[in-house]
Design a protein around this motif. Structure first.
Motif, PDB file in Angstrom:
ATOM      1  N   SER A  98       0.826  -1.201   0.000  1.00 46.11           N
ATOM      2  CA  SER A  98       0.000   0.000   0.000  1.00 46.11           C
ATOM      3  C   SER A  98       0.865   1.259   0.000  1.00 46.11           C
ATOM      4  N   VAL A  99       1.968   1.228   0.746  1.00 41.75           N
ATOM      5  CA  VAL A  99       2.901   2.355   0.760  1.00 41.75           C
ATOM      6  C   VAL A  99       3.473   2.586  -0.640  1.00 41.75           C
ATOM      7  N   ALA A 100       3.867   1.509  -1.315  1.00 40.10           N
ATOM      8  CA  ALA A 100       4.441   1.636  -2.660  1.00 40.10           C
ATOM      9  C   ALA A 100       3.441   2.252  -3.633  1.00 40.10           C
ATOM     10  N   ILE A 101       2.179   1.827  -3.553  1.00 38.77           N
ATOM     11  CA  ILE A 101       1.161   2.375  -4.453  1.00 38.77           C
ATOM     12  C   ILE A 101       0.896   3.838  -4.128  1.00 38.77           C
ATOM     13  N   ALA A 102       0.793   4.178  -2.835  1.00 33.22           N
ATOM     14  CA  ALA A 102       0.579   5.572  -2.452  1.00 33.22           C
ATOM     15  C   ALA A 102       1.717   6.453  -2.940  1.00 33.22           C
ATOM     16  N   ALA A 103       2.953   5.956  -2.838  1.00 32.13           N
ATOM     17  CA  ALA A 103       4.107   6.720  -3.310  1.00 32.13           C
ATOM     18  C   ALA A 103       4.086   6.876  -4.827  1.00 32.13           C
ATOM     19  N   HIS A 104       3.740   5.804  -5.533  1.00 32.40           N
ATOM     20  CA  HIS A 104       3.641   5.880  -6.994  1.00 32.40           C
ATOM     21  C   HIS A 104       2.576   6.892  -7.408  1.00 32.40           C
ATOM     22  N   VAL A 105       1.439   6.856  -6.721  1.00 32.58           N
ATOM     23  CA  VAL A 105       0.332   7.773  -7.039  1.00 32.58           C
ATOM     24  C   VAL A 105       0.776   9.225  -6.855  1.00 32.58           C
ATOM     25  N   GLU A 106       1.622   9.466  -5.851  1.00 32.59           N
ATOM     26  CA  GLU A 106       2.127  10.826  -5.634  1.00 32.59           C
ATOM     27  C   GLU A 106       3.021  11.272  -6.791  1.00 32.59           C
TER      28      GLU A 106
ATOM     29  N   PRO B 136       1.164  22.936   7.432  1.00 32.88           N
ATOM     30  CA  PRO B 136       1.884  22.664   6.173  1.00 32.88           C
ATOM     31  C   PRO B 136       2.651  21.358   6.236  1.00 32.88           C
ATOM     32  N   HIS B 137       2.665  20.676   5.100  1.00 31.69           N
ATOM     33  CA  HIS B 137       3.416  19.422   5.011  1.00 31.69           C
ATOM     34  C   HIS B 137       4.904  19.709   4.990  1.00 31.69           C
ATOM     35  N   GLU B 138       5.649  19.015   5.850  1.00 35.10           N
ATOM     36  CA  GLU B 138       7.091  19.185   5.889  1.00 35.10           C
ATOM     37  C   GLU B 138       7.748  18.238   4.883  1.00 35.10           C
ATOM     38  N   VAL B 139       8.475  18.803   3.964  1.00 35.86           N
ATOM     39  CA  VAL B 139       9.144  18.016   2.941  1.00 35.86           C
ATOM     40  C   VAL B 139      10.295  17.233   3.580  1.00 35.86           C
TER      41      VAL B 139
ATOM     42  N   VAL C 233      17.116  14.007  -2.372  1.00 28.29           N
ATOM     43  CA  VAL C 233      15.878  13.620  -3.047  1.00 28.29           C
ATOM     44  C   VAL C 233      14.698  13.798  -2.103  1.00 28.29           C
ATOM     45  N   GLN C 234      13.617  14.375  -2.618  1.00 27.61           N
ATOM     46  CA  GLN C 234      12.400  14.475  -1.829  1.00 27.61           C
ATOM     47  C   GLN C 234      11.664  13.140  -1.866  1.00 27.61           C
ATOM     48  N   LEU C 235      11.474  12.527  -0.701  1.00 30.36           N
ATOM     49  CA  LEU C 235      10.788  11.247  -0.640  1.00 30.36           C
ATOM     50  C   LEU C 235       9.283  11.442  -0.673  1.00 30.36           C
ATOM     51  N   PRO C 236       8.530  10.548  -1.338  1.00 32.56           N
ATOM     52  CA  PRO C 236       7.073  10.580  -1.256  1.00 32.56           C
ATOM     53  C   PRO C 236       6.628  10.478   0.205  1.00 32.56           C
ATOM     54  N   ARG C 237       5.520  11.119   0.542  1.00 33.62           N
ATOM     55  CA  ARG C 237       5.092  11.204   1.937  1.00 33.62           C
ATOM     56  C   ARG C 237       4.877   9.832   2.570  1.00 33.62           C
ATOM     57  N   ALA C 238       4.314   8.887   1.821  1.00 34.95           N
ATOM     58  CA  ALA C 238       4.039   7.566   2.387  1.00 34.95           C
ATOM     59  C   ALA C 238       5.325   6.865   2.816  1.00 34.95           C
ATOM     60  N   ILE C 239       6.406   7.085   2.070  1.00 32.25           N
ATOM     61  CA  ILE C 239       7.691   6.469   2.402  1.00 32.25           C
ATOM     62  C   ILE C 239       8.393   7.257   3.502  1.00 32.25           C
ATOM     63  N   ALA C 240       8.320   8.584   3.428  1.00 32.62           N
ATOM     64  CA  ALA C 240       8.983   9.421   4.425  1.00 32.62           C
ATOM     65  C   ALA C 240       8.435   9.176   5.826  1.00 32.62           C
TER      66      ALA C 240
ATOM     67  N   ARG D  35      16.353  -1.670   5.653  1.00 36.53           N
ATOM     68  CA  ARG D  35      14.969  -2.122   5.759  1.00 36.53           C
ATOM     69  C   ARG D  35      14.130  -1.110   6.537  1.00 36.53           C
ATOM     70  N   PHE D  36      12.879  -1.014   6.139  1.00 42.04           N
ATOM     71  CA  PHE D  36      11.921  -0.242   6.918  1.00 42.04           C
ATOM     72  C   PHE D  36      11.409  -1.125   8.051  1.00 42.04           C
ATOM     73  N   GLU D  37      11.175  -0.507   9.193  1.00 40.85           N
ATOM     74  CA  GLU D  37      10.763  -1.261  10.370  1.00 40.85           C
ATOM     75  C   GLU D  37       9.246  -1.445  10.358  1.00 40.85           C
ATOM     76  N   LEU D  38       8.809  -2.440   9.595  1.00 41.07           N
ATOM     77  CA  LEU D  38       7.396  -2.765   9.458  1.00 41.07           C
ATOM     78  C   LEU D  38       7.179  -4.220   9.851  1.00 41.07           C
TER      79      LEU D  38
END
Length: 226
Positions: A24-32, A93-96, A106-113, A130-133
């Motif tokens: 879901s994170v990957a799709i949200a990032a792609h959509v961004e 405001p969204h913090e980049v 590089v600016q990371l997509p919000r879902a990944i950041a 690795r992400f801690e998921l």
């Protein structure tokens, strides 16, 4: 131009909240990153919202289950409580979030950041953290490859998703640009390599299987390091 996108089925499941976190994170990032898929997700959301709020159910009131009626009343009460709450009108405001690698920022997509990232491990020109998921057998990572680097030819014992975030890489199927969403499985063999370096979000659910040279020595322990 982005050429590789999630399937329509994946996007419907994403909107419905039916996917594992990493996917879901990957799709949200792609959509961004992708205007085309952003418009498609918005259309799916609008359609599902319309079905939820305006859909009609044809149930005879005399035979409708009592518990279903009680559920409806509880939902109406909950909705009333929610809409009676004070609403904060101040816009925050969204913090980049920037990620620095290989003399790039590089600016990371919000879902990944929003995810917590572990420490990087280096193997030649390839680095991975690795992400801690808590995803069961799935592993979500941030991967970067230095200029001139490559990953030896391999196939997949499960699936491998790569979302390219920065730079470019290529394999036997062509060249990829930021935003490309590439899903591969055991039907695919490839040798990713990059001329100028790249940064990727990756998701796998099993070990890679290397096909040639000394990299084949990793296969017996692949399950331990994927």
């Amino acid at each position: 131009m982005i050429r590789y996108h999630p399937s329509k089925q994946l996007m419907h499941k994403h909107v419905a909240g039916e996917l594992p976190v990493g996917l879901s994170v990957a799709i949200a990032a792609h959509v961004e990153l992708c205007d085309k898929c952003r418009a498609e997700v918005e259309a799916i959301e609008a359609k599902q919202a319309d079905m939820f709020f305006n859909g009609e159910t044809h149930v005879d009131s005399e035979i409708k289950d009592v518990s279903s009626i009680e559920d409806d009343l509880l939902f109406d009460a909950m909705l009333s409580d929610i809409t009676s709450l004070d609403v904060e009108t101040e816009v925050v405001p969204h913090e980049v979030t920037m990620f620095d690698y290989q003399d790039r920022s590089v600016q990371l997509p919000r879902a990944i950041a929003a995810l917590k990232l572990g420490s990087f491990m280096n193997a030649g020109k390839v680095s991975r953290a690795r992400f801690e998921l808590d995803e069961g057998p799935m592993r979500s990572s941030l991967l970067h490859i230095k200029p001139g680097g490559e990953i030896p030819e391999h196939t997949h014992t499960g699936f491998e998703l790569t979302l390219l975030l920065d730079g470019t890489f290529e394999d036997e199927s062509g060249k990829y640009v930021p935003g490309d969403f590439i899903m591969l499985d055991g039907r695919h063999n490839h040798t990713p390599k990059t001329e100028d370096g790249c940064l990727c979000f990756t998701l796998v659910d099993n070990a890679l299987h290397f096909n040639k040279g000394l990299s084949k020595l990793l296969n017996p322990i692949g399950k331990l390091i994927y």
